[in-house]
Every structure is written in C-alpha cells, then in structure tokens.
Scaffold this motif. Structure first.
Motif, PDB file in Angstrom:
ATOM      1  N   ARG A 155       0.822  -1.208   0.000  1.00 15.83           N
ATOM      2  CA  ARG A 155       0.000   0.000   0.000  1.00 15.83           C
ATOM      3  C   ARG A 155       0.859   1.262   0.000  1.00 15.83           C
ATOM      4  NH1 ARG A 155      -4.754  -1.685   4.377  1.00 15.83           N
ATOM      5  NH2 ARG A 155      -5.469  -3.532   3.222  1.00 15.83           N
ATOM      6  N   ILE A 156       1.803   1.273  -0.917  1.00 16.93           N
ATOM      7  CA  ILE A 156       2.624   2.464  -1.107  1.00 16.93           C
ATOM      8  C   ILE A 156       2.581   2.836  -2.584  1.00 16.93           C
ATOM      9  CG2 ILE A 156       4.178   2.001   0.820  1.00 16.93           C
ATOM     10  CD1 ILE A 156       6.161   0.811  -1.106  1.00 16.93           C
ATOM     11  N   SER A 157       2.759   4.110  -2.861  1.00 20.90           N
ATOM     12  CA  SER A 157       2.775   4.565  -4.245  1.00 20.90           C
ATOM     13  C   SER A 157       4.171   4.359  -4.814  1.00 20.90           C
ATOM     14  CB  SER A 157       2.381   6.039  -4.327  1.00 20.90           C
ATOM     15  OG  SER A 157       3.260   6.822  -3.544  1.00 20.90           O
ATOM     16  N   GLN A 158       4.244   3.830  -6.027  1.00 23.07           N
ATOM     17  CA  GLN A 158       5.545   3.557  -6.640  1.00 23.07           C
ATOM     18  C   GLN A 158       6.186   4.869  -7.072  1.00 23.07           C
ATOM     19  OE1 GLN A 158       5.484   0.567  -9.665  1.00 23.07           O
ATOM     20  NE2 GLN A 158       7.474   1.115 -10.487  1.00 23.07           N
ATOM     21  N   PRO A 159       7.330   5.216  -6.480  1.00 23.14           N
ATOM     22  CA  PRO A 159       7.969   6.492  -6.845  1.00 23.14           C
ATOM     23  C   PRO A 159       8.517   6.447  -8.262  1.00 23.14           C
ATOM     24  CG  PRO A 159       9.386   5.216  -5.385  1.00 23.14           C
ATOM     25  CD  PRO A 159       8.078   4.480  -5.461  1.00 23.14           C
ATOM     26  N   ASN A 160       8.394   7.557  -8.948  1.00 27.13           N
ATOM     27  CA  ASN A 160       8.887   7.651 -10.326  1.00 27.13           C
ATOM     28  C   ASN A 160      10.344   8.095 -10.280  1.00 27.13           C
ATOM     29  OD1 ASN A 160       9.051   7.735 -13.072  1.00 27.13           O
ATOM     30  ND2 ASN A 160       7.996   9.705 -13.273  1.00 27.13           N
ATOM     31  N   SER A 161      11.214   7.161  -9.897  1.00 33.24           N
ATOM     32  CA  SER A 161      12.628   7.489  -9.731  1.00 33.24           C
ATOM     33  C   SER A 161      13.467   6.262 -10.043  1.00 33.24           C
ATOM     34  CB  SER A 161      12.884   7.985  -8.300  1.00 33.24           C
ATOM     35  OG  SER A 161      12.390   7.031  -7.376  1.00 33.24           O
ATOM     36  N   THR A 162      14.693   6.229  -9.544  1.00 36.52           N
ATOM     37  CA  THR A 162      15.610   5.128  -9.867  1.00 36.52           C
ATOM     38  C   THR A 162      15.198   3.853  -9.132  1.00 36.52           C
ATOM     39  OG1 THR A 162      17.107   5.671  -8.056  1.00 36.52           O
ATOM     40  CG2 THR A 162      17.477   6.781 -10.164  1.00 36.52           C
ATOM     41  N   VAL A 163      15.780   2.752  -9.592  1.00 38.23           N
ATOM     42  CA  VAL A 163      15.488   1.455  -8.982  1.00 38.23           C
ATOM     43  C   VAL A 163      15.908   1.442  -7.520  1.00 38.23           C
ATOM     44  CG1 VAL A 163      16.011  -1.012  -9.093  1.00 38.23           C
ATOM     45  CG2 VAL A 163      15.725   0.283 -11.203  1.00 38.23           C
ATOM     46  N   LYS A 164      17.054   2.033  -7.211  1.00 39.61           N
ATOM     47  CA  LYS A 164      17.538   2.046  -5.830  1.00 39.61           C
ATOM     48  C   LYS A 164      16.584   2.803  -4.919  1.00 39.61           C
ATOM     49  CE  LYS A 164      21.482   3.287  -2.947  1.00 39.61           C
ATOM     50  NZ  LYS A 164      20.609   3.934  -1.947  1.00 39.61           N
ATOM     51  N   GLU A 165      16.064   3.926  -5.369  1.00 35.83           N
ATOM     52  CA  GLU A 165      15.148   4.704  -4.542  1.00 35.83           C
ATOM     53  C   GLU A 165      13.843   3.949  -4.308  1.00 35.83           C
ATOM     54  OE1 GLU A 165      14.789   8.348  -6.632  1.00 35.83           O
ATOM     55  OE2 GLU A 165      16.703   9.156  -5.923  1.00 35.83           O
ATOM     56  N   ILE A 166      13.403   3.219  -5.325  1.00 38.65           N
ATOM     57  CA  ILE A 166      12.180   2.415  -5.161  1.00 38.65           C
ATOM     58  C   ILE A 166      12.388   1.359  -4.084  1.00 38.65           C
ATOM     59  CG2 ILE A 166      10.614   0.792  -6.304  1.00 38.65           C
ATOM     60  CD1 ILE A 166      11.157   2.275  -8.924  1.00 38.65           C
ATOM     61  N   PHE A 167      13.524   0.670  -4.135  1.00 43.88           N
ATOM     62  CA  PHE A 167      13.794  -0.376  -3.152  1.00 43.88           C
ATOM     63  C   PHE A 167      14.043   0.210  -1.765  1.00 43.88           C
ATOM     64  CE2 PHE A 167      14.429  -3.183  -6.785  1.00 43.88           C
ATOM     65  CZ  PHE A 167      13.868  -4.359  -6.305  1.00 43.88           C
ATOM     66  N   ASP A 168      14.563   1.415  -1.685  1.00 42.99           N
ATOM     67  CA  ASP A 168      14.732   2.061  -0.386  1.00 42.99           C
ATOM     68  C   ASP A 168      13.372   2.303   0.266  1.00 42.99           C
ATOM     69  OD1 ASP A 168      17.461   2.056  -0.550  1.00 42.99           O
ATOM     70  OD2 ASP A 168      17.622   4.105  -1.341  1.00 42.99           O
ATOM     71  N   VAL A 169      12.398   2.736  -0.532  1.00 46.55           N
ATOM     72  CA  VAL A 169      11.047   2.967  -0.009  1.00 46.55           C
ATOM     73  C   VAL A 169      10.422   1.647   0.441  1.00 46.55           C
ATOM     74  CG1 VAL A 169       8.724   3.749  -0.605  1.00 46.55           C
ATOM     75  CG2 VAL A 169      10.701   5.035  -1.412  1.00 46.55           C
ATOM     76  N   ILE A 170      10.591   0.608  -0.374  1.00 42.78           N
ATOM     77  CA  ILE A 170      10.043  -0.715  -0.027  1.00 42.78           C
ATOM     78  C   ILE A 170      10.693  -1.245   1.242  1.00 42.78           C
ATOM     79  CG2 ILE A 170       9.884  -3.119  -0.782  1.00 42.78           C
ATOM     80  CD1 ILE A 170       9.650  -2.079  -3.651  1.00 42.78           C
ATOM     81  N   HIS A 171      12.012  -1.104   1.344  1.00 41.97           N
ATOM     82  CA  HIS A 171      12.737  -1.595   2.513  1.00 41.97           C
ATOM     83  C   HIS A 171      12.290  -0.886   3.783  1.00 41.97           C
ATOM     84  CE1 HIS A 171      16.397  -1.936   5.154  1.00 41.97           C
ATOM     85  NE2 HIS A 171      16.209  -3.198   4.812  1.00 41.97           N
ATOM     86  N   ALA A 172      12.098   0.419   3.708  1.00 44.94           N
ATOM     87  CA  ALA A 172      11.660   1.185   4.878  1.00 44.94           C
ATOM     88  C   ALA A 172      10.255   0.768   5.308  1.00 44.94           C
ATOM     89  CB  ALA A 172      11.695   2.682   4.561  1.00 44.94           C
ATOM     90  N   LYS A 173       9.368   0.520   4.327  1.00 44.69           N
ATOM     91  CA  LYS A 173       7.998   0.109   4.637  1.00 44.69           C
ATOM     92  C   LYS A 173       7.981  -1.268   5.289  1.00 44.69           C
ATOM     93  CE  LYS A 173       3.479   0.381   4.481  1.00 44.69           C
ATOM     94  NZ  LYS A 173       2.709   1.366   5.275  1.00 44.69           N
ATOM     95  N   VAL A 174       8.776  -2.182   4.760  1.00 42.89           N
ATOM     96  CA  VAL A 174       8.830  -3.547   5.325  1.00 42.89           C
ATOM     97  C   VAL A 174       9.352  -3.505   6.753  1.00 42.89           C
ATOM     98  CG1 VAL A 174       9.960  -5.793   5.126  1.00 42.89           C
ATOM     99  CG2 VAL A 174       9.035  -4.691   3.092  1.00 42.89           C
ATOM    100  N   LYS A 175      10.382  -2.710   7.013  1.00 41.23           N
ATOM    101  CA  LYS A 175      10.922  -2.612   8.367  1.00 41.23           C
ATOM    102  C   LYS A 175       9.874  -2.061   9.330  1.00 41.23           C
ATOM    103  CE  LYS A 175      15.042  -1.261   9.249  1.00 41.23           C
ATOM    104  NZ  LYS A 175      16.294  -0.460   9.321  1.00 41.23           N
ATOM    105  N   THR A 176       9.069  -1.102   8.865  1.00 43.76           N
ATOM    106  CA  THR A 176       8.012  -0.546   9.706  1.00 43.76           C
ATOM    107  C   THR A 176       6.951  -1.593  10.033  1.00 43.76           C
ATOM    108  OG1 THR A 176       8.362   1.627   8.700  1.00 43.76           O
ATOM    109  CG2 THR A 176       6.297   1.284   9.880  1.00 43.76           C
ATOM    110  N   LEU A 177       6.564  -2.375   9.033  1.00 48.36           N
ATOM    111  CA  LEU A 177       5.544  -3.403   9.254  1.00 48.36           C
ATOM    112  C   LEU A 177       6.062  -4.516  10.156  1.00 48.36           C
ATOM    113  CD1 LEU A 177       4.068  -3.710   5.634  1.00 48.36           C
ATOM    114  CD2 LEU A 177       3.046  -2.573   7.611  1.00 48.36           C
TER     115      LEU A 177
END
Length: 342
Positions: A155-177
C-alpha cells in the motif's frame, strides 16, 4: 581436514584436478613429486601475491626442490607467519604430509582473508554501482510488473525514480511493518549461511533444472485434466450442458500455469517451520480435505489376487475357479436347439 580443504579450494575458485578426493590424497602423499600438488600451491601463492601486491616470486622448478621450498619460506615470512611447524628453516616445508596439509590450509585461509580485506576496502559507492545500474529503464517489463505488485501489497505509491530509490522505499515500509508484528511471527530463517558467488551460481543452475523438470510434470497433469474434462462431453446426458461446463471450468483453468512459482527467493525466505512434517491423514488435515466422495462406501468385490505373499497353490475363496470352455460337438444339433428355443 581433508574435506575442509577441498571445500575451501572450491570456494576460492580453484577448478583443477585436486578437487577430486582421490587425486588430492595421492598428490598430498607425493608432495613435490606430484605435478598436481605443485600447480595447486603455485596457483594459491601467485593469487595471494597478486591480491596483496607483494614483492615476491615463487620458484616452479621441478628439479630444484630446495629452491622451491626456500621461495615458499620467503612468502611465509612476508605474510608474517608465526607457525613454528612451517617456519623451521632447518627443515623442508614439504618434508612431511602434516606440513604439506598445514601449508595448504594456511595459504587458503590467508587468501580468504585477502579477499575479504579487498572487498571491505572498496568504496561503498563503487560497490553499489557494480551491483545496481541506476539508469536502467524497467517500465513495461516483468520486473516493473512485480514492483507494482509489491507496492500494491504494501500500500505504497511507486515512486517515479531510480530502482535504488524504489527499493529504499520498499525496505523502509517492510521494516516498519515488521516492528508491528509479534516477536516470533516470522520464525527463524531456514538458511543461515552467507553463500558465495560460486554457490549462488550453482543454486541458480539447480533451480533452472528443477524448474524444467517440474514444468514438464505440471504440463502432464494439466493435459490429463483437460482430457478428463473433454471426456465428460462424450456422454449424451452432458452434451447439452457443454457450454455450462466450459463456463465453469474455463476461468479456473486459466489460473493454472505449467510454470513453477518457486524461485531462488523462496529458498532465502523459507523459515524453519518448513521442516515440520504433517500427516495428510491427521484430523486437522482431513478437516479441510474431506469431501462427499469420501463418504461413498464401495461394496464387496471379488478378490483379483496378485499378492506376492500368497502361494501359487493357495486357493482364493472369493475368486471363481477357472473352467475350460466347451464347444458344441455337433453344429447342426446346436442350430436345431436354437430353433426349438425360438
């Protein structure tokens, strides 16, 4: 020690004949008389010198064993080896099997450490760029579809940026959950060892072969399923309902794919509870698998035999005895009998 050395050589990238156990034993017993042994030591020593950038040379003379031994003594001195067994100048470092094994193990561990130090000294930015190409455009590819699915699940919006930034957002969300889950919700990982690059390549080959084999099996099962459904249409009673059957079956059939969904990622995400074996006939399992078909009781049927523990002369009571067929001796009489019955 022998098994550990063979594993170390394989991990370090050695692919010569000394990886074979019997060849290894014979070469270690022969020492410098064995070409396989001298080539292995020369490979370890020269690789170690290149990685550490040492000013040293290794003699590879097959005739002058003393010069070869002295060159390895010099290398051990540069490595600041403090093992008395190897640093005794009055004895040849290859004099006994114990010394040869100890020297081989020492060179392997030093090469391991050299590789680790070399990796640790690389700049972090260079390491990241060697693994991730930030300029890759994955839009419209299968990878982009998988990323969209991950973002939808989290339930996060996919950022329109580089692959690394996308995975950084995913990693932060997973750690929070993960922080919101109970302490033992995920359990312990099944795989706890850090795999080398060569081991990862071997796992990839194994995965491809298993995927190929199981794809063939799934294709066979799906073909059997399709044939079974087609056989229903042979019945005169079901022919008028063919469209109804297809309407029910088609959506479910589309969800069945011959390609396996198990990947290498499944290995890394597996938990220790995968090792628990549950009986399919247990009460908890049958509660979700029992159907009306299981309640049909088949009546008594004749015993067809075929058991290997029953003797050939044993009489099976349920099986009728064999009787030779008798043909009528007079065809004309037979025809007359038939006419009289009519």
């Amino acid at each position: 020690m022998e098994a550990r050395l063979l594993q170390s050589l394989d991990d370090l990238g050695y692919d010569g004949p000394m990886l074979h156990r019997q060849t290894f034993r014979d070469a270690m017993r022969s020492g410098l008389e064995s070409q396989d042994f001298t080539e292995l030591l020369h490979w370890l020593a020269t690789t170690l010198i290149d990685v550490l950038n040492l000013e040293c040379s290794i003699s590879s003379s097959e005739d002058d064993h003393a010069a070869t031994s002295q060159s390895y003594h010099n290398l051990l001195a540069l490595l600041e080896c403090n093992y008395d067994l190897l640093m005794q100048t009055e004895d040849n470092v290859f004099a006994t099997l114990k010394k040869r094994m100890f020297l081989l193990e020492y060179l392997c561990t030093e090469l391991y450490a050299a590789y680790e130090n070399q990796t640790a000294s690389e700049p972090q930015a260079d390491m990241e760029s060697s693994y991730i190409d930030h300029s890759i455009d994955i839009s419209g590819t299968k990878a982009d579809q998988e990323l969209q699915r991950i973002c939808a699940v989290l339930r996060i919006s996919q950022p329109n940026s580089t692959v690394k930034e996308i995975f950084d957002v995913i990693h932060a969300k997973v750690k929070t959950l993960l922080r919101e889950l109970p302490e033992d919700a995920l359990g312990n990982p099944l795989l706890t060892e850090i795999l080398s690059e060569k081991q990862m390549a071997e796992i990839d080959e194994i995965s491809k072969e298993l995927t190929k084999q199981y794809t063939i099996r799934r294709q066979m099962l799906l073909t059997r399923l399709d044939v079974t459904i087609q056989s229903f249409f042979w019945s005169d009673r079901l022919k008028p309902k063919e469209a109804e059957i297809v309407e029910i079956f088609a959506p479910q059939r589309q969800n069945l794919s011959a390609e396996s969904s198990i990947t290498i990622g499944s290995v890394f995400s597996a938990r220790t509870d995968l090792l628990k074996v549950c009986k399919t006939c247990s009460g908890s399992a049958r509660a979700s698998t029992e159907t009306e078909v299981n309640k049909i009781i088949i009546g008594k049927v004749p015993d067809r035999g075929g058991r290997v523990d029953v003797g050939a002369a044993a009489e099976i009571p349920n099986m009728p005895q064999f009787k030779q067929r008798t043909e009528p001796s007079n065809q004309r009489g037979s025809d007359l009998t038939v006419k009289q019955k009519i």
